[in-house]
Write an enzyme that holds these catalytic residues in place. Structure first.
Site, PDB file in Angstrom:
ATOM      1  N   ARG A  90       0.871  -1.178   0.000  1.00 31.39           N
ATOM      2  CA  ARG A  90       0.000   0.000   0.000  1.00 31.39           C
ATOM      3  C   ARG A  90       0.904   1.222   0.000  1.00 31.39           C
ATOM      4  NH1 ARG A  90      -2.747   0.951   5.352  1.00 31.39           N
ATOM      5  NH2 ARG A  90      -1.120   2.526   5.415  1.00 31.39           N
TER       6      ARG A  90
ATOM      7  N   HIS B 237      -3.745   4.659   4.562  1.00 30.12           N
ATOM      8  CA  HIS B 237      -4.986   3.883   4.535  1.00 30.12           C
ATOM      9  C   HIS B 237      -6.068   4.616   3.737  1.00 30.12           C
ATOM     10  CE1 HIS B 237      -8.382   1.526   5.806  1.00 30.12           C
ATOM     11  NE2 HIS B 237      -8.952   2.611   6.262  1.00 30.12           N
TER      12      HIS B 237
ATOM     13  N   TYR C 274       3.729   5.707  10.294  1.00 30.02           N
ATOM     14  CA  TYR C 274       4.128   4.416  10.873  1.00 30.02           C
ATOM     15  C   TYR C 274       4.806   3.495   9.848  1.00 30.02           C
ATOM     16  CZ  TYR C 274      -0.374   3.670   8.655  1.00 30.02           C
ATOM     17  OH  TYR C 274      -1.389   3.673   7.739  1.00 30.02           O
TER      18      TYR C 274
HETATM   19  C1  TPP Z   1     -15.355  -5.456  10.102  1.00 28.79           C
HETATM   20  C2  TPP Z   1     -14.676  -4.174   9.784  1.00 28.79           C
HETATM   21  N1  TPP Z   1     -13.875  -3.600  10.725  1.00 28.79           N
HETATM   22  C3  TPP Z   1     -13.259  -2.428  10.468  1.00 28.79           C
HETATM   23  C4  TPP Z   1     -13.427  -1.804   9.253  1.00 28.79           C
HETATM   24  C5  TPP Z   1     -12.747  -0.461   8.976  1.00 28.79           C
HETATM   25  N2  TPP Z   1     -11.679  -0.679   8.009  1.00 28.79           N
HETATM   26  C6  TPP Z   1     -11.852  -0.401   6.685  1.00 28.79           C
HETATM   27  S1  TPP Z   1     -10.501  -0.820   5.746  1.00 28.79           S
HETATM   28  C7  TPP Z   1      -9.661  -1.346   7.116  1.00 28.79           C
HETATM   29  C8  TPP Z   1      -8.281  -1.915   6.990  1.00 28.79           C
HETATM   30  C9  TPP Z   1      -8.342  -3.265   6.385  1.00 28.79           C
HETATM   31  O1  TPP Z   1      -7.048  -3.772   6.187  1.00 28.79           O
HETATM   32  P1  TPP Z   1      -6.820  -4.889   5.110  1.00 28.79           P
HETATM   33  O2  TPP Z   1      -7.825  -5.966   5.276  1.00 28.79           O
HETATM   34  O3  TPP Z   1      -5.399  -5.282   5.190  1.00 28.79           O
HETATM   35  O4  TPP Z   1      -7.155  -4.145   3.739  1.00 28.79           O
HETATM   36  P2  TPP Z   1      -6.378  -2.885   3.103  1.00 28.79           P
HETATM   37  O5  TPP Z   1      -7.125  -1.667   3.513  1.00 28.79           O
HETATM   38  O6  TPP Z   1      -4.982  -2.935   3.556  1.00 28.79           O
HETATM   39  O7  TPP Z   1      -6.507  -3.112   1.621  1.00 28.79           O
HETATM   40  C10 TPP Z   1     -10.419  -1.185   8.270  1.00 28.79           C
HETATM   41  C11 TPP Z   1      -9.953  -1.525   9.626  1.00 28.79           C
HETATM   42  C12 TPP Z   1     -14.285  -2.430   8.320  1.00 28.79           C
HETATM   43  N3  TPP Z   1     -14.513  -1.889   7.122  1.00 28.79           N
HETATM   44  N4  TPP Z   1     -14.895  -3.611   8.604  1.00 28.79           N
END
Ligand code: TPP
Ligand code: MG
Length: 366
Positions: A262, A266, A274
């Site tokens: 990434r 975020h 970080y």
């Molecule tokens: C069940 C749930 N918890 C928290 C979130 C908030 N949230 C959205 S994206 C994200 C990070 C997810 O990380 P990852 O699965 O590694 O996907 P990335 O964003 O790195 O593509 C979070 C915590 C969510 N959408 N759904």
């Protein structure tokens, strides 16, 4: 099954800048250029949207897949017209492959009436049912359950079709991940799960997320897990193409782990302090677009012209989206609740030349 640890490059990747060789014999030069064009389009749309966000024209926050373009572009490119897709928040390439126009995507980000959801939902939570793409469920990774359900329907109806979805490294810690994997394995369903390992889940690095690379989990649910260089669109295409063939052949699901990075925070509000700068610098050397450009440029393609063409297309799309009206508030609840007969999803664009030249089982009438 290779194991990747936090911040590492794929084990089979030689040190330094990768060479221009093709990783799939199934791709024509036109296919290879189309993969590049899709990735360029994704990056240009997201760069333009980030500017619009900073100008206050995109409500909420803004999420992008900068540096991860090869994953959604490569995976979606392997899917047939009647297959169904469940992309997530960093998978714009999948929408583009299926045929969603850039102007509708930019209008979506700005909540305009001409956006994919007509202003009913914010930026990345969309899917155009007309091209066989489900709207994203924000709870992660619920789309794995949706795709598994679709694959279950294909199996029950005896249809030669495949469902494709994505999940993040962080999402693998959730129960839904295991439920979907288990049922897909038990039923040997025609579903492809692409695990988008981009090293972070918000600010949480891989080492704090799991003790064993989650691609290993496929085996314990009774199916194959493979790791692929997620910054190589052709390698992702090839892995998903093979997974789709296996699914159509009754061999069940595959978990394809695409190892990538990434490159942005975020979301637009995250300065990602970080993330060690040297990690970002190392991954910048492995940019998926530059890699694909080198490959096709060696074969005589004018990549500068292609870039200019894509930039112009996105500028025109942005102008069109900016000119689009906001939705009529009286219309807000239309389409939110299911009334009457459910509408079936339509078929999407499937530009891979293999679908034109080979009559695959997926294209046979159901
Ligand atoms: C069940 C749930 N918890 C928290 C979130 C908030 N949230 C959205 S994206 C994200 C990070 C997810 O990380 P990852 O699965 O590694 O996907 P990335 O964003 O790195 O593509 C979070 C915590 C969510 N959408 N759904
Ligand atoms: Mg992640």
């Amino acid at each position: 099954m290779a194991t990747q640890m936090a911040g590492s490059a794929p084990a089979d990747e030689p040190a330094g800048v990768p060479g221009p060789g093709s990783t799939s014999s199934r791709l024509t030069l036109e296919d290879r250029v189309e993969l590049l064009r899709t990735m360029l389009l994704m990056r240009a749309i997201e760069a333009r949207a980030l500017t619009l966000y900073r100008q206050g024209r995109v409500p909420g926050s803004f999420y992008d897949g900068f540096g991860q373009e090869a994953v959604s572009a490569g995976a979606a490119y392997a899917m047939g017209p009647r297959d169904r897709l469940c992309p997530l928040h960093r998978d714009l390439g999948a929408h583009l492959v299926r045929g969603v126009e850039p102007a509708r995507i930019l209008a979506q980000y700005m909540g305009r009436a001409s956006g994919v959801t007509g202003g009913r939902d914010g930026n990345v939570h969309f899917g155009d049912p007309a091209v066989g793409v489900m709207g994203m469920v924000s709870m992660l990774p619920d789309m794995m359950c949706v795709a598994t359900g679709m694959a279950m329907a294909f199996k029950l109806r005896g249809e030669a079709r495949v469902a494709l979805t994505f999940c993040g490294d962080g999402a693998t810690s959730r129960g839904d991940f295991h439920e979907a994997m288990n049922w897909a394995g038990v039923q040997r369903l025609p579903v492809v799960f692409v695990l988008e390992n981009n090293q972070f889940a918000y600010s949480t690095p891989l080492a704090k997320q799991f003790a064993v690379d989650p691609v290993e989990r496929a085996r314990v649910y009774g199916f194959l897990g493979v790791t692929v260089d997620g910054n190589d669109a052709e390698a992702v295409f090839e892995a998903v193409r093979v997974a789709r063939e296996r699914a159509l052949g009754g061999e069940g699901p595959t978990l394809v782990e695409a190892v990538t990075m990434r490159m942005h925070g975020h979301a637009a509000h995250d300065d990602m302090r970080y993330v060690p700068p040297e990690l970002l610098a190392a991954w910048a050397q492995r940019d998926p677009i530059e890699r694909q450009e080198r490959r096709v440029a060696e074969l005589g393609v004018d990549v500068t012209a292609l870039r200019a063409e894509v930039e112009a297309e996105v500028e025109a799309a942005a102008a069109e989206a900016l000119a689009a009206p906001m939705p009529d508030p009286a219309d807000a609840a239309r389409g939110v609740f299911a009334l009457g007969e459910a509408q079936s999803l339509g078929d999407g664009r499937a530009p891979w030349s293999g679908f034109a030249t080979e009559r695959t089982t997926a294209e046979a009438p159901a």
